[in-house]
Design a protein around this motif. Sequence first.
Motif, short mmCIF file in Angstrom:
data_model
loop_
_atom_site.label_atom_id
_atom_site.label_comp_id
_atom_site.label_asym_id
_atom_site.label_seq_id
_atom_site.Cartn_x
_atom_site.Cartn_y
_atom_site.Cartn_z
N VAL A 1 0.86 -1.19 0.00
CA VAL A 1 0.00 0.00 0.00
C VAL A 1 0.89 1.24 0.00
O VAL A 1 1.84 1.31 0.80
N PRO A 2 0.65 2.20 -0.88
CA PRO A 2 1.45 3.43 -0.87
C PRO A 2 1.43 4.07 0.52
O PRO A 2 0.39 4.06 1.20
N PRO A 3 2.55 4.63 0.97
CA PRO A 3 2.62 5.22 2.32
C PRO A 3 1.50 6.21 2.62
O PRO A 3 0.98 6.25 3.73
N ALA A 4 1.09 6.99 1.61
CA ALA A 4 0.06 8.01 1.85
C ALA A 4 -1.31 7.42 2.13
O ALA A 4 -2.20 8.09 2.65
N LEU A 5 -1.50 6.14 1.78
CA LEU A 5 -2.81 5.50 1.95
C LEU A 5 -2.86 4.53 3.12
O LEU A 5 -3.91 3.95 3.39
N LYS A 6 -1.73 4.33 3.79
CA LYS A 6 -1.70 3.34 4.87
C LYS A 6 -2.65 3.68 6.00
O LYS A 6 -3.32 2.82 6.55
N SER A 7 -2.71 4.97 6.37
CA SER A 7 -3.59 5.35 7.47
C SER A 7 -5.06 5.15 7.12
O SER A 7 -5.88 4.78 7.96
N GLU B 1 4.38 4.19 12.88
CA GLU B 1 3.21 4.67 13.63
C GLU B 1 2.39 3.47 14.10
O GLU B 1 1.99 2.63 13.30
N GLY B 2 2.16 3.38 15.38
CA GLY B 2 1.41 2.25 15.94
C GLY B 2 2.24 1.01 16.16
O GLY B 2 1.76 0.03 16.73
N GLY B 3 3.52 1.03 15.73
CA GLY B 3 4.36 -0.16 15.86
C GLY B 3 4.60 -0.60 17.29
O GLY B 3 4.43 -1.78 17.63
N PRO B 4 5.01 0.31 18.20
CA PRO B 4 5.22 -0.10 19.59
C PRO B 4 3.96 -0.68 20.23
O PRO B 4 4.04 -1.65 20.99
N ASP B 5 2.79 -0.12 19.91
CA ASP B 5 1.54 -0.66 20.47
C ASP B 5 1.23 -2.03 19.89
O ASP B 5 0.70 -2.91 20.59
N SER B 6 1.54 -2.25 18.59
CA SER B 6 1.28 -3.56 17.99
C SER B 6 2.20 -4.61 18.61
O SER B 6 1.80 -5.75 18.82
N PHE B 7 3.45 -4.22 18.94
CA PHE B 7 4.34 -5.15 19.62
C PHE B 7 3.78 -5.49 21.00
O PHE B 7 3.79 -6.65 21.42
N ARG B 8 3.31 -4.47 21.70
CA ARG B 8 2.78 -4.70 23.05
C ARG B 8 1.64 -5.70 23.02
O ARG B 8 1.57 -6.60 23.86
N ARG B 9 0.72 -5.57 22.03
CA ARG B 9 -0.40 -6.51 21.94
C ARG B 9 0.08 -7.91 21.56
O ARG B 9 -0.38 -8.90 22.12
#
Length: 417
Positions: free
Chosen positions: A21-27, A369-377
């Motif tokens: 997915v292009p970076p601009a559309l990931k969110s 973005e959201g990576g640390p939280d995804s690791f935590r889960r």
Amino acid sequence: MIMDVPYLQQRGNSWRYRRKVPPALKSALGKGELVFPLGSTKALALSRYGQIHKQAEAILARAAQPVENASPTALDLYKHALSIAASFGLSNDWTGRGGPDDPEDLARDVIAEDILAKYQRDEDDHPIGVSQSDKALLQVLARGAEPAKPKATLEDARRVYLSENIKDDKKAKLQLDNIFKLISPVLTPERPLASISRADARAVRDCLLDGRTIESAKRYLNTVRSMLNVAIRELELTGKVHNHFLSLPVGNKEQATPGNKNRDSFTEQELEKTRARVLSMARTDIQLIWRILEMTGCRPSEVAGLRVEDVYVRHAIPHIDVEWHEVRRVKTLSSRRKVPLLGDALMAAREAVALAGSSKGLFSAYFREGGPDSFRRRWGSTYVPAYLVKRLSPTRYVIALTTDWSWPRSSPTPLIS
């Protein structure tokens, strides 16, 4: 002849369509790639490829379309109408008492007629389908300063709080949206702020306490209280609206959970079993994160979200800086701190820096973005042994405690190896 088909990938004995997915559309899509199974043979995959490719193109096209803003409130429409009138050179203080030759009166009539000219008329010569924004503008043009300013609503308070306080913080926005859903049985977004009473505030408190701990209810009420304070200040409602959530009691102190009971710690036996599980099953980066966690007592997201520049392995006192940055927020201001690296944690940090190479993040898989939280889960659901899950919430546990260090006022220049 070998045909190179974009996004076609073989994985084991099956084929799939895999596209970044292009970076601009990931969110907008909430993910970094599109993956669709195509079948167990290449012939079958090629036969399905065309339809799946069209589907992927449609998904990306929809995600690229601009998101429509939420419907404007009455106060939004009024403010917009005033700004348009001012852009025409009209006075927002005009009251229509200038007499028949008043040039502003004539200008307002001409502008109003021009607006209405684009609408069709019914049999009684009334315009059909006039938009809400044009209605607000026509009212301002016709009555000037006479129309009463619409009352600010809870939705207006939410929007100004998003604009002034939350801004681009997606996590905080989700929390605010959740609070609005929870209190909707008591207060709807259309509720005028001036009509919210102390009884309403108590009803909201009781609603938030239903099925939740006192601590959770307090956090939610703090957000509501802060939102109303910001709205009263920014919408210039001082003296017109009172924040009835101020000094609102939430349960008794005896009912609150003591601080030392908020989370359980591992027993020595549990710690050994978890360590063995991680070091035998996990990827190298997760093993390194564990080794740092075990010897520092940091939160999982704090370590997973470290930048290489936050790691000082050749300092007089080797340590990591837990700081707020573009990928990872810290839980509280007091969480911004220096944490010593001792023993195996220091060795793990050195290995992690070497593996990171030129990457900005110490653990590149989670430096997003959201990576640390995804690791935590993932950490809580995958690497904490199943027999512990019932006793320990996956993200609420304590591994170790560290000693406070007295940091020298003058330290050597930090070096990263």
